[in-house]
Design a protein around this motif. Structure first.
Motif, short mmCIF file in Angstrom:
data_model
loop_
_atom_site.label_atom_id
_atom_site.label_comp_id
_atom_site.label_asym_id
_atom_site.label_seq_id
_atom_site.Cartn_x
_atom_site.Cartn_y
_atom_site.Cartn_z
N VAL A 51 7.52 3.18 3.51
CA VAL A 51 7.04 2.94 2.14
C VAL A 51 5.72 3.79 2.13
O VAL A 51 5.58 4.57 1.16
CB VAL A 51 6.75 1.65 1.42
N LEU A 98 1.31 -1.87 -3.60
CA LEU A 98 2.41 -2.74 -2.87
C LEU A 98 2.10 -3.99 -3.75
O LEU A 98 3.13 -4.64 -4.13
CB LEU A 98 1.92 -3.02 -1.60
N HIS A 122 8.79 -5.96 -2.70
CA HIS A 122 8.52 -5.75 -1.31
C HIS A 122 8.50 -6.89 -0.12
O HIS A 122 9.13 -6.87 0.86
CB HIS A 122 7.21 -5.05 -1.05
#
Length: 337
Positions: free
Chosen positions: A135, A305, A312
């Motif tokens: 990511v 995030l 996630h």
């Protein structure tokens, strides 16, 4: 050839996604996967193993990226201490680099000791780190692309985000944003447009004046007419910068298009947040001192995030379960314990 076709198709999807809405981190994920398929298609024509090769590239590249990141953070931490002094804040990047490096070292120790469950646990941690690395790579790649997307050259309004003062003085980071805003403003003037320029930033506890006022004074000293400047002096966060600036512009009839000016490391996250708040705006990034960039990018990535923390978290838990399930289903090996 299948992998190459998939890569070209992915690049086309990426272009369509950016055209429709450039302010999405998912664009970076699509671009990263499309590039991986394209490279595989160029160097490897056996379509039957293209997917397995792609998986291998991701599995190898993501942990390697995290190892590189760990090394850069440790070096950056040392540099920050040398330049800014020995303070806890300046040790954060060094400490995080050590934390990121630790699972890899422990994994090698576990393999050497032949403790299967210990190795599986550390493999689970490494897989989660690898996912974060993937990511992060998508974020870095798309941040690079996003900063190079075109912006309206004749905006109706330019909003400059504050970043903190030293007393009443504009520090270099904020000065860089203001200089970039001046470039955008003067470019619009040369094309016959006279945009409004909003300085956005409130007064912090350690600041002598509101950021908006110090920023306006800086711009006026650089030759900008005072009547061209609007001051938004209540905000203390990026979200508030956007909300209060949006409300201020709405009170004037919501002039569009709008250009937001912030530091280059902060541009993508600012764009994503502007999209979520319904502000039609394009973000322009200003240069940042090189030694400041690694820690700043890391903070931005953590912020992104956190915006999708549950998605996630679920992805990390699913990956972490794989080595543990594998060990649970393996027959007992007398050489391991």
């Amino acid at each position: 050839m299948v992998a190459l076709a998939l890569g070209i198709l992915g690049l086309g999807i990426f272009a369509l996604r950016v055209r429709r809405e450039p302010r999405r981190l998912g664009n970076g994920v699509v671009l990263l996967i499309a590039l991986a398929f394209t490279v595989i298609g160029v160097i490897h024509t056996d379509s039957g193993s293209a997917l397995s090769l792609l998986a291998a590239v991701i599995v190898v590249l993501s942990p390697l990226l995290v190892l590189v990141l760990a090394g850069l953070l440790i070096v950056n931490g040392v540099l920050m201490v040398r330049r800014e002094g020995l303070r806890v804040a300046n040790l954060l990047s060094f400490g995080l680099g050590v934390v990121l490096l630790a699972p890899y070292v422990l994994f090698v120790v576990a393999l050497y000791s032949q403790n299967l469950w210990f190795a599986a646990t550390l493999a689970a941690i490494t897989l989660m780190i690898g996912y974060i690395g993937f990511v992060l790579l998508a974020f870095l790649l798309y941040s690079f692309v996003y900063l190079r997307l075109p912006y309206p050259r004749t905006p109706a309004a330019i909003v400059v985000h504050g970043s903190g003062l030293i007393g009443a003085r504009v520090p270099p980071l904020l000065a860089s944003r203001l200089d970039k805003a001046l470039d955008v403003y003067r470019g619009a003037l040369s094309l016959g447009r006279r945009p409004l320029l909003v300085t956005s930033g409130g007064k912090g506890a350690d600041e002598a004046v509101a950021e908006a006022d110090a920023m306006a004074d800086y711009l006026i000293a650089e030759g900008l007419p005072a009547e061209a400047i609007l001051r938004e002096d209540r905000s203390t966060t990026t979200r508030e910068n956007l909300l209060y600036s949006r409300d201020l512009l709405a009170s004037l009839g919501a002039p569009i298009p709008v250009v937001l000016v912030t530091s280059n490391f902060h541009a993508l996250r600012t764009g994503i947040l502007a999209r979520k708040l319904g502000l039609p705006a394009t973000v322009v990034g200003s240069p940042t001192a090189f030694y400041y960039v690694p820690s700043a990018i890391l903070r931005e990535f953590v912020g992104i995030l956190f915006e999708h923390k549950w998605a996630h978290t679920l992805a990390c838990l699913a990956l972490a379960a794989l080595p543990l399930l594998a060990v649970a289903t393996l027959p007992a090996d007398p050489g391991w314990h």
